[in-house]
Design a protein around this motif. Structure first.
Motif, mmCIF file in Angstrom:
data_model
loop_
_atom_site.group_PDB
_atom_site.id
_atom_site.type_symbol
_atom_site.label_atom_id
_atom_site.label_comp_id
_atom_site.label_asym_id
_atom_site.label_seq_id
_atom_site.Cartn_x
_atom_site.Cartn_y
_atom_site.Cartn_z
ATOM 1 N N LYS A 127 0.837 -1.206 0.000
ATOM 2 C CA LYS A 127 0.000 0.000 0.000
ATOM 3 C C LYS A 127 0.873 1.257 0.000
ATOM 4 O O LYS A 127 0.538 2.261 -0.644
ATOM 5 N N ASN A 128 1.982 1.206 0.728
ATOM 6 C CA ASN A 128 2.871 2.363 0.787
ATOM 7 C C ASN A 128 3.595 2.580 -0.540
ATOM 8 O O ASN A 128 3.864 3.716 -0.935
ATOM 9 N N GLY A 171 2.015 6.529 -6.759
ATOM 10 C CA GLY A 171 0.863 7.373 -7.076
ATOM 11 C C GLY A 171 1.221 8.839 -7.117
ATOM 12 O O GLY A 171 0.674 9.615 -7.914
ATOM 13 N N ALA A 172 2.158 9.244 -6.269
ATOM 14 C CA ALA A 172 2.595 10.640 -6.270
ATOM 15 C C ALA A 172 3.275 10.992 -7.587
ATOM 16 O O ALA A 172 3.117 12.101 -8.107
ATOM 17 N N ILE A 191 9.580 -4.383 -4.503
ATOM 18 C CA ILE A 191 8.406 -5.254 -4.516
ATOM 19 C C ILE A 191 8.841 -6.710 -4.668
ATOM 20 O O ILE A 191 8.358 -7.605 -3.975
ATOM 21 N N GLY A 192 9.779 -6.939 -5.592
ATOM 22 C CA GLY A 192 10.271 -8.294 -5.796
ATOM 23 C C GLY A 192 10.938 -8.875 -4.570
ATOM 24 O O GLY A 192 10.691 -10.027 -4.187
ATOM 25 N N LYS A 226 -0.868 -3.156 -4.705
ATOM 26 C CA LYS A 226 -1.472 -4.051 -3.717
ATOM 27 C C LYS A 226 -2.203 -5.201 -4.401
ATOM 28 O O LYS A 226 -2.076 -6.366 -4.007
ATOM 29 N N SER A 227 -2.990 -4.887 -5.447
ATOM 30 C CA SER A 227 -3.721 -5.936 -6.157
ATOM 31 C C SER A 227 -2.751 -6.911 -6.823
ATOM 32 O O SER A 227 -2.965 -8.128 -6.821
ATOM 33 N N PHE A 228 -1.687 -6.363 -7.396
ATOM 34 C CA PHE A 228 -0.665 -7.187 -8.038
ATOM 35 C C PHE A 228 -0.057 -8.162 -7.032
ATOM 36 O O PHE A 228 0.070 -9.362 -7.308
ATOM 37 N N VAL A 229 0.298 -7.647 -5.862
ATOM 38 C CA VAL A 229 0.904 -8.487 -4.827
ATOM 39 C C VAL A 229 -0.086 -9.554 -4.366
ATOM 40 O O VAL A 229 0.277 -10.723 -4.184
ATOM 41 N N ASP A 230 -1.349 -9.177 -4.185
ATOM 42 C CA ASP A 230 -2.372 -10.143 -3.767
ATOM 43 C C ASP A 230 -2.509 -11.274 -4.786
ATOM 44 O O ASP A 230 -2.635 -12.447 -4.414
ATOM 45 N N VAL A 231 -2.492 -10.921 -6.086
ATOM 46 C CA VAL A 231 -2.619 -11.928 -7.135
ATOM 47 C C VAL A 231 -1.413 -12.874 -7.122
ATOM 48 O O VAL A 231 -1.569 -14.097 -7.231
ATOM 49 N N VAL A 232 -0.209 -12.308 -6.988
ATOM 50 C CA VAL A 232 0.993 -13.141 -6.968
ATOM 51 C C VAL A 232 0.940 -14.137 -5.814
ATOM 52 O O VAL A 232 1.201 -15.338 -5.998
#
Length: 273
Positions: A34-35, A41-42, A70-71, A123-129
């Motif tokens: 999320k962070n 997003g900025a 992220i990885g 966040k959605s990407f991480v949830d899917v992975v």
């Protein structure tokens, strides 16, 4: 890509320090996605400041930096235990579990988050992975529920298969130039009119790939004119499919959650990117 497995750790630490300057904590937990969304997003909110070639390079470097984070977060949170490592895919570092079809491209996703905004949520990407890696992502019995984007600018969230005929008819009847179905792992797009359509499927989990739907009864790869109410196009003759073939391809796209399963059902050829 052994060197990047080491390099990514250092880049991730640089991302942590960069975020700290903005008072944002990246602690390698799943929740920290999320962070990352906030940070990227900025940059999305200030895209007009990066409209030069130099600006584009800066945004790509930011994507690489936070993609590495992220990885590394995914690896620390369980992907490494499954055998996950950084590998090279067409020159781009991605995460992969050797011996399986599981892969993910956090750098590409970070770049898309910057360029496209919230629709490409980290966040959605991480949830899917995590769902795929843990065997929780269903392969059968569940349909895709994509968002729709039309040439006229209209966007509708979360449609199902039974609604797809309506959007096909908008293109077939010359009311829309094209329609795109946006899913978690890429998108499906088509244009044409009447009984002639050009259709492509793009996938970006584990690196970007694109496929043209083809007419298996046509061997001609020369370009021809395709005239629609919105202009003239010059696709390969083999890439022009019928309305029935388009509907079949759309059905299979909605019905198969995995790229390999979809491709097994429709005639296609890989496109050069």
């Amino acid at each position: 890509m052994e060197n990047f497995n080491d390099t990514a750790k250092n880049m991730a630490e640089d991302a942590v320090l960069f975020a700290m300057q903005s008072g944002i904590v990246l602690d390698y937990t799943k929740e920290s996605a999320k962070n990352v969304d906030t940070l990227l997003g900025a940059h999305h909110d200030n895209l007009d400041k990066y409209d030069s070639d130099e600006g584009a390079k800066i945004l790509w470097n930011v994507a690489v930096l936070f993609g590495a984070y992220i990885g590394e977060m995914l690896l620390r949170c369980g992907l490494a235990e499954k055998g996950g490592v950084w590998v090279e895919d067409d020159g781009l570092p991605i995460l992969s579990i050797p011996g399986t079809q599981t892969s993910a491209s956090p750098i590409t996703k970070a770049h898309k988050r910057i360029l496209n905004g919230e629709e490409d949520s980290i966040k959605s990407f991480v949830d899917v992975v995590f769902s795929i890696v843990n065997g929780e992502w269903p392969k059968t019995g569940v349909l895709r529920v994509p968002d729709v984007e039309m040439a006229s600018g209209g966007k509708i969230e979360k449609i199902d298969l039974k609604e797809s005929d309506y959007y096909i008819s908008l293109v077939a009847e010359g009311k829309e130039d094209f329609v795109i179905f946006n899913s978690h792992d890429g998108f499906f797009q088509f244009y044409g009119v009447g009984n002639q359509f050009v259709c492509e499927a793009w996938f970006d989990l584990g690196g970007r790939r694109a496929y043209a739907m083809i007419n298996p009864d046509c061997e001609n790869t020369k370009r021809i004119k395709l005239v629609t109410p919105f202009g003239q196009y010059t696709p390969k003759e083999r890439d022009i499919i019928s309305l029935e073939q388009l509907k079949t391809a759309v059905y299979e796209y909605f019905s198969n959650l995995e790229e390999v399963d979809f491709l097994a059902k429709v005639p296609h050829e890989k496109m050069k990117l």
